[in-house]
Write an enzyme that holds these catalytic residues in place. Structure first.
Site, PDB file in Angstrom:
ATOM      1  N   ASP A  25       0.810  -1.133  -0.053  1.00  0.00           N
ATOM      2  CA  ASP A  25      -0.160  -0.087  -0.021  1.00  0.00           C
ATOM      3  C   ASP A  25       0.745   1.360  -0.034  1.00  0.00           C
ATOM      4  OD1 ASP A  25       0.847  -0.046   2.563  1.00  0.00           O
ATOM      5  OD2 ASP A  25      -1.032   0.064   3.548  1.00  0.00           O
ATOM      6  N   ASP A  98       7.223   4.480  21.211  1.00  0.00           N
ATOM      7  CA  ASP A  98       7.154   6.011  21.351  1.00  0.00           C
ATOM      8  C   ASP A  98       5.941   6.259  22.316  1.00  0.00           C
ATOM      9  OD1 ASP A  98       7.850   8.719  20.706  1.00  0.00           O
ATOM     10  OD2 ASP A  98       8.654   7.873  18.748  1.00  0.00           O
ATOM     11  N   ASP A 206       8.129  11.340  24.082  1.00  0.00           N
ATOM     12  CA  ASP A 206       8.138  12.480  22.974  1.00  0.00           C
ATOM     13  C   ASP A 206       7.743  13.689  24.188  1.00  0.00           C
ATOM     14  OD1 ASP A 206       7.472  13.277  20.245  1.00  0.00           O
ATOM     15  OD2 ASP A 206       5.891  14.116  20.983  1.00  0.00           O
ATOM     16  N   GLU A 265      12.625  12.437  25.503  1.00  0.00           N
ATOM     17  CA  GLU A 265      12.918  13.648  24.489  1.00  0.00           C
ATOM     18  C   GLU A 265      12.578  14.903  25.153  1.00  0.00           C
ATOM     19  OE1 GLU A 265      11.759  15.221  19.860  1.00  0.00           O
ATOM     20  OE2 GLU A 265      10.239  14.714  21.336  1.00  0.00           O
ATOM     21  N   HIS A 335      13.935  11.289  12.831  1.00  0.00           N
ATOM     22  CA  HIS A 335      12.864  11.534  12.027  1.00  0.00           C
ATOM     23  C   HIS A 335      12.802  13.184  11.966  1.00  0.00           C
ATOM     24  CE1 HIS A 335      11.185  11.415  15.683  1.00  0.00           C
ATOM     25  NE2 HIS A 335      10.160  12.034  15.348  1.00  0.00           N
ATOM     26  N   ASP A 336      13.162  13.951  12.706  1.00  0.00           N
ATOM     27  CA  ASP A 336      13.071  15.211  12.645  1.00  0.00           C
ATOM     28  C   ASP A 336      14.098  16.195  12.272  1.00  0.00           C
ATOM     29  OD1 ASP A 336      10.371  14.820  14.122  1.00  0.00           O
ATOM     30  OD2 ASP A 336      11.515  14.890  16.007  1.00  0.00           O
TER      31      ASP A 336
HETATM   32  C1  GLC Z   1       8.364  15.313  18.757  1.00  0.00           C
HETATM   33  C2  GLC Z   1       8.434  14.332  17.667  1.00  0.00           C
HETATM   34  C3  GLC Z   1       7.947  15.066  16.427  1.00  0.00           C
HETATM   35  C4  GLC Z   1       6.650  15.472  16.480  1.00  0.00           C
HETATM   36  C5  GLC Z   1       6.392  16.257  17.723  1.00  0.00           C
HETATM   37  C6  GLC Z   1       5.113  16.467  18.551  1.00  0.00           C
HETATM   38  O1  GLC Z   1       9.491  16.357  18.703  1.00  0.00           O
HETATM   39  O2  GLC Z   1       9.673  13.628  17.489  1.00  0.00           O
HETATM   40  O3  GLC Z   1       8.078  14.236  15.171  1.00  0.00           O
HETATM   41  O4  GLC Z   1       6.036  16.213  15.511  1.00  0.00           O
HETATM   42  O5  GLC Z   1       7.231  15.935  19.165  1.00  0.00           O
HETATM   43  O6  GLC Z   1       4.568  15.162  18.801  1.00  0.00           O
END
Ligand code: GLC
Length: 586
Positions: A25, A98, A206, A265, A335-336
């Site tokens: 997909d 996460d 997060d 984080e 990923h950010d």
């Molecule tokens: C964190 C994540 C990011 C997300 C943000 C809001 O920084 O790593 O990808 O957009 O939080 O959840």
């Protein structure tokens, strides 16, 4: 601090929608991940961190959750996740999820109930406020505070149902939970225990240092050139943050026999706060992701690349700050962030050399390294020319804001986005040179980087001098050489703009790391170079002239080279030397 299992571990981050697609997909899924576990085991990583796979409208690719105790059908089923946990454990790895609990999705039933009326029992689960005193709801500037959201525009949105505003530090589709409310905290802890009971090994939490807000919600300072106020003072590591994390630790982690990993984080966290967060005696988290070294410009959307001396000063400050108490997470990308080789290295002339030099330097710091999927292949930034190729909510909002409200030209905005957009790291994993890089039999949700024909896992594994093999050996070195995980860190040459040099020392073993992070040949003018004569070269990211066998590159037969060590480094060359000093010479 007694030794912990995660000090000698390496974590691999999977961004599920871009990793491997099993059903065609165009979106990666859990069965796709399952099919690649042997690849990860071969790389040697200890822990897998899965970015969110919970049910979600996917407005922020799953960082907007509607149900914390299920799996989004896009990614598979809860049974697939259970199976993944079992298969990960069978390969002697661990898996963490996460945990996104600063906010939910706007579509979570908790929010639906909360917004329904001002006296609903869940009203207080989120942050609701009337318009600013003396102003009418909806009037420009009537938001309860002047705060900007992280994804452009105000951090408050008016909800017509009750005529009040709700707080969202990110998108308006991500309302912030009110952690002042005991029931909210109880619900989160119960959910976390439920996952640990299912066998997961911990959480990457997060933006967890944003959960405690200053309840007086003060306006923030407005810096030059910005329209809205900064939220940091009111929400970063707020008044009750340590209390909340200690409570979470008591309620969720304490007393569990399994070895867990809890990583927070924490945008905007200071070294001083991180020392408290990661002090094992306080029972909060094991390590934090800090942002100093990846936010070294005035604000995100700029093209300033950091000077090497600034990068060293920043990472060095964290090494010193957490030397006695606490622990660092080591990362240059995720990923950010843009791709590490494109941001800090040279992704054209010296792609392999710079990717491996940066990995050497990062992995040899004191802390736990994180490998973001594809970095072990030296994957590069996307090369999107068109706004239509972008998918990321932050990038799209920024484009609309910068070209609309601010009036910048689309070309200028796209130029910066090519450097810093989060989508740079979100293009599909490049497995082989078949169509769509072997990621999916269908049309990928975001375009594949056309360089997959050369840069892919199949090619990298087949080539002994590839970025992939270098990562594999760095991971192996952490497992076999205790000084890598536990040694003291001493920065050398802090003022050198090209060489990143430091030592690590554990008892009589000392490692010297020399990384030329430039495209020139340079001489590393380290103090006491003679004392390293006769030490053993245990890693180098250039092919050795007379290779004894592909495996002696690192961790093979140990033969100290006679004479002085070579201090002249080729472009992006990185070396690790090891010596053993009898205590009397120390
Ligand atoms: C964190 C994540 C990011 C997300 C943000 C809001 O920084 O790593 O990808 O957009 O939080 O959840």
């Amino acid at each position: 601090m007694s030794d912990k299992w995660w000090q000698s571990a390496v974590v691999y981050q999977i961004y599920p929608r871009s990793f491997a697609d099993s059903d065609g997909d165009g979106i990666g899924d859990l069965r796709g991940i399952l099919s690649k576990l042997d690849y990860l085991a071969e790389l040697g990583v200890d822990v897998i961190w899965l970015s969110p796979v919970y049910p979600s409208p996917q407005d922020d690719n799953g960082y907007d959750i509607t149900d914390y105790q299920d799996v989004d059908p896009l990614f598979g089923t809860l049974a697939d996740l259970d199976r993944l946990v079992v298969e990960v454990h069978r390969r002697r790895m661990r898996i963490i999820l996460d945990l996104v609990v600063n906010h939910t999705s706007i579509e979570h039933t908790w929010f639906a109930e909360s917004r329904s009326s001002t006296d609903h029992p869940k009203r207080d689960w989120y942050w609701w406020r009337p318009p600013r005193a003396g102003m009418a709801a909806g009037e420009p500037g009537a938001e309860p505070t002047n705060w900007s959201s992280a994804f452009s525009g105000p951090a408050w949105t008016l909800d017509p149902t009750t005529g009040e505003y709700y707080l969202h530090l990110f998108s308006h589709t991500q309302p912030d939970l009110n952690w002042e409310n005991d029931e909210v905290r109880g619900a989160v802890y119960a959910m976390m225990r439920w996952w640990l009971d299912r066998g997961v090994d911990g959480f990457r939490m997060d933006v967890i240092n944003l959960i405690s807000k200053d309840p007086s919600l003060p306006d923030g300072p407005v810096t030059a050139g910005r329209l809205l106020g900064d939220t940091s003072e009111a929400v970063v590591s707020g008044p009750r943050i340590h209390e909340f994390l200690q409570e979470m630790h008591r309620e969720v982690v304490a007393g569990r026999p399994e070895p867990l990993l809890m990583v927070g984080e924490m945008p905007g966290v200071t070294v001083q706060d991180a020392r408290l967060f990661t002090d094992p005696d306080r029972g909060e988290v094991d390590m934090v992701f800090q942002f100093d070294h990846v936010s070294m410009g005035p604000y995100k959307w700029n093209n300033q690349s950091p000077r090497l001396t600034d990068l060293k000063a920043s990472l060095g400050r964290w090494q010193t700050g957490l030397a006695e108490t606490g622990w660092n997470s080591l990362y240059l990308s995720n990923h950010d962030q843009p791709r590490v080789v494109s941001r800090f290295g040279d992704d054209s002339d010296y792609r392999v050399e710079s990717a491996t030099a940066l990995a050497t330097v990062l992995h040899l710091h004191r802390g736990t390294p994180y490998v973001y999927q594809g970095d072990e292949l030296g994957m590069t930034n996307a090369t999107f020319d068109n706004i239509d190729d972008y998918r990321d909510i932050e990038s799209l909002n920024h484009f609309a804001y910068a070209t609309g409200t601010v009036g910048e030209s689309p070309e200028d905005v796209l130029t910066i986005m090519r450097l810093v957009s989060r989508d740079n790291a979100r293009t599909p994993m490049q497995w082989d040179d078949s169509p769509n890089a072997g990621f999916s039999a269908g049309e990928p949700w975001i375009p594949v980087n056309p360089n997959y024909v050369e840069i892919n896992a199949a090619a990298a594994r087949a080539h002994p001098d590839s970025v992939w093999h270098h990562y594999r050996k760095l991971i192996e070195l952490r497992h076999t050489e205790p000084a890598v995980a536990l040694g003291d860190f001493t920065m050398l040459l802090p003022a050198d703009e090209r060489v990143y040099a430091f030592t690590r020392r554990l008892a009589e073993v000392e490692l010297l790391v020399l990384g030329n992070l430039s495209g020139d040949s340079v001489t590393a003018d380290i103090p006491d170079a003679d004392a390293w004569a006769g030490s053993e070269l245990i890693s180098v990211n250039y092919p050795r002239a007379a290779r004894r066998s592909p495996t002696t590159h690192m961790g093979g037969v140990r033969q100290p080279a006679p004479g002085p060590i070579a201090l002249t480094l080729r472009p992006w060359e990185a070396r690790i030397y090891r010596r053993s000093r009898p205590p009397t010479l120390a």
